[in-house]
Write a protein that holds these residues in place. Structure first.
Motif, PDB file in Angstrom:
ATOM      1  N   ASP A 105       0.804  -1.223   0.000  1.00 23.90           N
ATOM      2  CA  ASP A 105       0.000   0.000   0.000  1.00 23.90           C
ATOM      3  C   ASP A 105       0.835   1.271   0.000  1.00 23.90           C
ATOM      4  O   ASP A 105       0.293   2.375   0.033  1.00 23.90           O
ATOM      5  CB  ASP A 105      -0.985   0.008   1.173  1.00 23.90           C
ATOM      6  CG  ASP A 105      -0.287  -0.100   2.525  1.00 23.90           C
ATOM      7  OD1 ASP A 105       0.954  -0.139   2.574  1.00 23.90           O
ATOM      8  OD2 ASP A 105      -1.010  -0.149   3.536  1.00 23.90           O
ATOM      9  N   LYS A 106       2.162   1.125  -0.071  1.00 22.92           N
ATOM     10  CA  LYS A 106       3.053   2.290  -0.186  1.00 22.92           C
ATOM     11  C   LYS A 106       3.398   2.588  -1.646  1.00 22.92           C
ATOM     12  O   LYS A 106       4.160   3.509  -1.930  1.00 22.92           O
ATOM     13  CB  LYS A 106       4.352   2.050   0.592  1.00 22.92           C
ATOM     14  CG  LYS A 106       4.170   1.791   2.079  1.00 22.92           C
ATOM     15  CD  LYS A 106       3.579   2.999   2.801  1.00 22.92           C
ATOM     16  CE  LYS A 106       3.648   2.853   4.311  1.00 22.92           C
ATOM     17  NZ  LYS A 106       2.836   1.716   4.817  1.00 22.92           N
ATOM     18  N   THR A 107       2.838   1.811  -2.569  1.00 23.87           N
ATOM     19  CA  THR A 107       3.177   2.000  -3.971  1.00 23.87           C
ATOM     20  C   THR A 107       2.769   3.377  -4.469  1.00 23.87           C
ATOM     21  O   THR A 107       1.754   3.942  -4.037  1.00 23.87           O
ATOM     22  CB  THR A 107       2.514   0.922  -4.854  1.00 23.87           C
ATOM     23  OG1 THR A 107       2.936   1.108  -6.208  1.00 23.87           O
ATOM     24  CG2 THR A 107       0.991   0.995  -4.793  1.00 23.87           C
ATOM     25  N   LYS A 108       3.567   3.913  -5.384  1.00 22.39           N
ATOM     26  CA  LYS A 108       3.268   5.209  -5.996  1.00 22.39           C
ATOM     27  C   LYS A 108       2.450   5.053  -7.281  1.00 22.39           C
ATOM     28  O   LYS A 108       2.055   6.043  -7.890  1.00 22.39           O
ATOM     29  CB  LYS A 108       4.563   5.963  -6.287  1.00 22.39           C
ATOM     30  CG  LYS A 108       5.289   6.427  -5.027  1.00 22.39           C
ATOM     31  CD  LYS A 108       6.562   7.171  -5.373  1.00 22.39           C
ATOM     32  CE  LYS A 108       7.153   7.865  -4.152  1.00 22.39           C
ATOM     33  NZ  LYS A 108       7.352   6.978  -3.008  1.00 22.39           N
ATOM     34  N   ALA A 109       2.183   3.816  -7.667  1.00 25.27           N
ATOM     35  CA  ALA A 109       1.426   3.576  -8.904  1.00 25.27           C
ATOM     36  C   ALA A 109      -0.058   3.843  -8.696  1.00 25.27           C
ATOM     37  O   ALA A 109      -0.619   3.530  -7.645  1.00 25.27           O
ATOM     38  CB  ALA A 109       1.625   2.147  -9.369  1.00 25.27           C
ATOM     39  N   ASP A 110      -0.674   4.420  -9.714  1.00 28.16           N
ATOM     40  CA  ASP A 110      -2.133   4.539  -9.748  1.00 28.16           C
ATOM     41  C   ASP A 110      -2.751   3.355 -10.469  1.00 28.16           C
ATOM     42  O   ASP A 110      -3.850   2.911 -10.121  1.00 28.16           O
ATOM     43  CB  ASP A 110      -2.540   5.833 -10.467  1.00 28.16           C
ATOM     44  CG  ASP A 110      -2.087   7.076  -9.723  1.00 28.16           C
ATOM     45  OD1 ASP A 110      -2.614   7.320  -8.626  1.00 28.16           O
ATOM     46  OD2 ASP A 110      -1.200   7.780 -10.236  1.00 28.16           O
ATOM     47  N   ARG A 126      -4.727 -10.041  -7.600  1.00 29.33           N
ATOM     48  CA  ARG A 126      -5.942  -9.801  -6.827  1.00 29.33           C
ATOM     49  C   ARG A 126      -5.710 -10.102  -5.337  1.00 29.33           C
ATOM     50  O   ARG A 126      -6.252  -9.430  -4.470  1.00 29.33           O
ATOM     51  CB  ARG A 126      -7.077 -10.671  -7.366  1.00 29.33           C
ATOM     52  CG  ARG A 126      -8.465 -10.209  -6.908  1.00 29.33           C
ATOM     53  CD  ARG A 126      -9.551 -11.238  -7.183  1.00 29.33           C
ATOM     54  NE  ARG A 126      -9.565 -11.776  -8.524  1.00 29.33           N
ATOM     55  CZ  ARG A 126     -10.184 -11.209  -9.561  1.00 29.33           C
ATOM     56  NH1 ARG A 126     -10.835 -10.074  -9.396  1.00 29.33           N
ATOM     57  NH2 ARG A 126     -10.162 -11.783 -10.746  1.00 29.33           N
ATOM     58  N   ALA A 127      -4.881 -11.105  -5.084  1.00 31.88           N
ATOM     59  CA  ALA A 127      -4.616 -11.510  -3.703  1.00 31.88           C
ATOM     60  C   ALA A 127      -3.879 -10.437  -2.902  1.00 31.88           C
ATOM     61  O   ALA A 127      -3.869 -10.480  -1.670  1.00 31.88           O
ATOM     62  CB  ALA A 127      -3.826 -12.812  -3.684  1.00 31.88           C
ATOM     63  N   THR A 128      -3.275  -9.465  -3.577  1.00 34.54           N
ATOM     64  CA  THR A 128      -2.621  -8.363  -2.856  1.00 34.54           C
ATOM     65  C   THR A 128      -3.645  -7.446  -2.190  1.00 34.54           C
ATOM     66  O   THR A 128      -3.284  -6.634  -1.342  1.00 34.54           O
ATOM     67  CB  THR A 128      -1.764  -7.505  -3.809  1.00 34.54           C
ATOM     68  OG1 THR A 128      -2.625  -6.837  -4.767  1.00 34.54           O
ATOM     69  CG2 THR A 128      -0.735  -8.338  -4.543  1.00 34.54           C
ATOM     70  N   GLN A 129      -4.904  -7.564  -2.606  1.00 35.94           N
ATOM     71  CA  GLN A 129      -6.009  -6.738  -2.098  1.00 35.94           C
ATOM     72  C   GLN A 129      -5.797  -5.246  -2.399  1.00 35.94           C
ATOM     73  O   GLN A 129      -6.355  -4.385  -1.738  1.00 35.94           O
ATOM     74  CB  GLN A 129      -6.215  -6.958  -0.598  1.00 35.94           C
ATOM     75  CG  GLN A 129      -6.568  -8.397  -0.250  1.00 35.94           C
ATOM     76  CD  GLN A 129      -6.911  -8.600   1.210  1.00 35.94           C
ATOM     77  OE1 GLN A 129      -6.515  -7.827   2.083  1.00 35.94           O
ATOM     78  NE2 GLN A 129      -7.669  -9.650   1.494  1.00 35.94           N
ATOM     79  N   LEU A 130      -5.018  -4.986  -3.445  1.00 38.97           N
ATOM     80  CA  LEU A 130      -4.755  -3.599  -3.858  1.00 38.97           C
ATOM     81  C   LEU A 130      -5.550  -3.198  -5.092  1.00 38.97           C
ATOM     82  O   LEU A 130      -5.537  -2.036  -5.486  1.00 38.97           O
ATOM     83  CB  LEU A 130      -3.262  -3.414  -4.158  1.00 38.97           C
ATOM     84  CG  LEU A 130      -2.298  -3.542  -2.986  1.00 38.97           C
ATOM     85  CD1 LEU A 130      -0.858  -3.539  -3.489  1.00 38.97           C
ATOM     86  CD2 LEU A 130      -2.519  -2.400  -1.994  1.00 38.97           C
ATOM     87  N   ALA A 165      -5.165  -2.490 -14.541  1.00 37.71           N
ATOM     88  CA  ALA A 165      -5.985  -2.448 -13.325  1.00 37.71           C
ATOM     89  C   ALA A 165      -5.687  -1.190 -12.525  1.00 37.71           C
ATOM     90  O   ALA A 165      -4.540  -0.733 -12.448  1.00 37.71           O
ATOM     91  CB  ALA A 165      -5.742  -3.678 -12.466  1.00 37.71           C
ATOM     92  N   LEU A 166      -6.729  -0.649 -11.936  1.00 33.53           N
ATOM     93  CA  LEU A 166      -6.630   0.517 -11.061  1.00 33.53           C
ATOM     94  C   LEU A 166      -6.346   0.045  -9.638  1.00 33.53           C
ATOM     95  O   LEU A 166      -6.897  -0.954  -9.186  1.00 33.53           O
ATOM     96  CB  LEU A 166      -7.945   1.301 -11.108  1.00 33.53           C
ATOM     97  CG  LEU A 166      -8.084   2.527 -10.206  1.00 33.53           C
ATOM     98  CD1 LEU A 166      -7.146   3.632 -10.647  1.00 33.53           C
ATOM     99  CD2 LEU A 166      -9.538   3.012 -10.233  1.00 33.53           C
ATOM    100  N   LEU A 167      -5.503   0.778  -8.927  1.00 37.80           N
ATOM    101  CA  LEU A 167      -5.167   0.411  -7.559  1.00 37.80           C
ATOM    102  C   LEU A 167      -6.024   1.176  -6.557  1.00 37.80           C
ATOM    103  O   LEU A 167      -6.337   2.358  -6.759  1.00 37.80           O
ATOM    104  CB  LEU A 167      -3.692   0.674  -7.283  1.00 37.80           C
ATOM    105  CG  LEU A 167      -2.696  -0.068  -8.177  1.00 37.80           C
ATOM    106  CD1 LEU A 167      -1.271   0.205  -7.725  1.00 37.80           C
ATOM    107  CD2 LEU A 167      -2.980  -1.561  -8.198  1.00 37.80           C
ATOM    108  N   LYS A 168      -6.361   0.516  -5.454  1.00 29.00           N
ATOM    109  CA  LYS A 168      -7.162   1.151  -4.408  1.00 29.00           C
ATOM    110  C   LYS A 168      -6.427   2.315  -3.768  1.00 29.00           C
ATOM    111  O   LYS A 168      -7.050   3.227  -3.219  1.00 29.00           O
ATOM    112  CB  LYS A 168      -7.523   0.121  -3.338  1.00 29.00           C
ATOM    113  CG  LYS A 168      -8.495  -0.949  -3.807  1.00 29.00           C
ATOM    114  CD  LYS A 168      -8.768  -1.950  -2.691  1.00 29.00           C
ATOM    115  CE  LYS A 168      -9.737  -3.034  -3.140  1.00 29.00           C
ATOM    116  NZ  LYS A 168      -9.967  -4.044  -2.079  1.00 29.00           N
TER     117      LYS A 168
END
Length: 329
Positions: free
Chosen positions: A76-81, A95-99, A250-253
């Motif tokens: 959840d520290k990723t800078k990617a959108d 998907r298992a990353t829940q991001l 895919a879009l990240l949360k």
């Protein structure tokens, strides 16, 4: 007094630009060939930025597997959108990353033969893994995977731990050989020139004459015809069928630009973007009605074989261990 004020204001604006004019940045993790000078990235960036009033920033790593690994590390520290370039063989692990957020796109726009219903991962192109050969050097190519494995032809392929084509071959071998996959890997190892980390390294070695076959895509001949004006590079059609690769975005949360991210996903499946991708990323469009150069109608049209994404996620680690153990012998 007015001149002094004007000069002071000019200096201030030069050093401190007006924030209202700043453009939002949309950061997309992708793979390096996508953002190469000849790849899809630069053209899609220019087309999207015409209307988004934003700065589309691609951050490239080597391959789809590397995108997933980076996402796992950064969490959840990723800078990617967004992420762009994992495939359907990696989607369940992603998907298992829940991001992963929902993409919010109407999947009924996609070609019906994809049978795509997922609400989180959006296809933007697809193709079939295939072995490419030079017909000026190889008059009669293998007509099946088993024929290739049992031959003495020199081949180059990619590591399934680091490369999505390499993973595709792993699924291909497992699909065709089942419980005898380890024996097939051992036999293939006897005439494998090398196993590379990524696609570009393998393909470059093949073009330099390093092997009879290289693992790539059924669409690779289109690149050579259009870009190189060469038609000797062909994809061997295998009677058992071919494993397909559906590339996904895919879009990240964690995105700070979720609406802009959805805007980009929507753009990816427009006729404008879909017409660009086949002649820059050298894959097939995911929507109907895209006019393609004539060479695309001459590509092999394989029967699709393989495994469901959830089965790949469940067994991938074991299949990689099987490959490592067998291919090293």
């Amino acid at each position: 007094m007015k001149l002094s004020l004007f000069l002071s204001l000019s200096v201030f604006l030069a050093v401190n630009p007006v924030h209202a004019a700043d453009k939002p940045v949309l950061t997309v993790y992708t793979y390096d060939s996508f953002v190469a000078e000849w790849g899809s990235g630069p053209k899609l960036e220019a087309a999207f930025e015409k209307n988004c009033h934003c700065d589309l920033k691609f951050v490239a790593v080597e391959d789809g597997v590397s995108i997933l690994n980076r996402l796992k590390i950064e969490a959840d520290k990723t800078k990617a959108d967004l992420i762009l370039g994992i495939d359907d063989g990696l989607m369940e692990e992603a998907r298992a990353t829940q991001l992963i957020a929902e993409h919010g796109q109407a999947v009924d726009k996609l070609s019906s033969h994809l049978q795509w219903e997922d609400k989180s991962f959006l296809p933007y192109d697809y193709g079939y893994f295939a072995f490419i050969y030079d017909r000026n050097k190889l008059a009669k190519p293998a007509s099946s995977l088993k024929e290739l494995v049992e031959s003495d032809a020199k081949i180059i392929y990619q590591d399934p731990r680091t490369s999505t084509p390499g993973q595709g071959l792993m699924l291909w071998v497992k699909s065709v050989y089942g419980d005898q996959a380890a024996e097939a890997w051992q036999q293939l190892a006897k005439h494998t020139v090398t196993v590379t980390k990524g696609w570009w390294e393998a393909y470059s070695m093949f073009l330099e004459g390093g092997a009879d076959y290289v693992l790539s895509y059924n669409t690779s001949p289109a690149y050579h015809v259009i870009s190189d004006k060469k038609d000797q590079y062909q994809a061997a059609a295998f009677s058992e069928g071919h494993v397909a690769q559906i590339e996904l975005a895919a879009l990240l949360k964690t995105s700070t630009q979720p609406e802009l991210g959805k805007q980009f996903l929507s753009f990816l499946i427009t006729p404008e973007a879909q017409a660009l991708i086949p002649v820059t990323n050298w894959m097939l469009p995911v929507i109907e009605g895209v006019e393609l150069p004539p060479i695309f109608s001459q590509l092999i049209q394989p029967q699709r074989i393989g495994f469901a994404p959830n089965e790949i996620a469940e067994k991938r680690a074991d299949w990689i261990k099987e490959w490592r153990s067998a291919a090293a012998k």
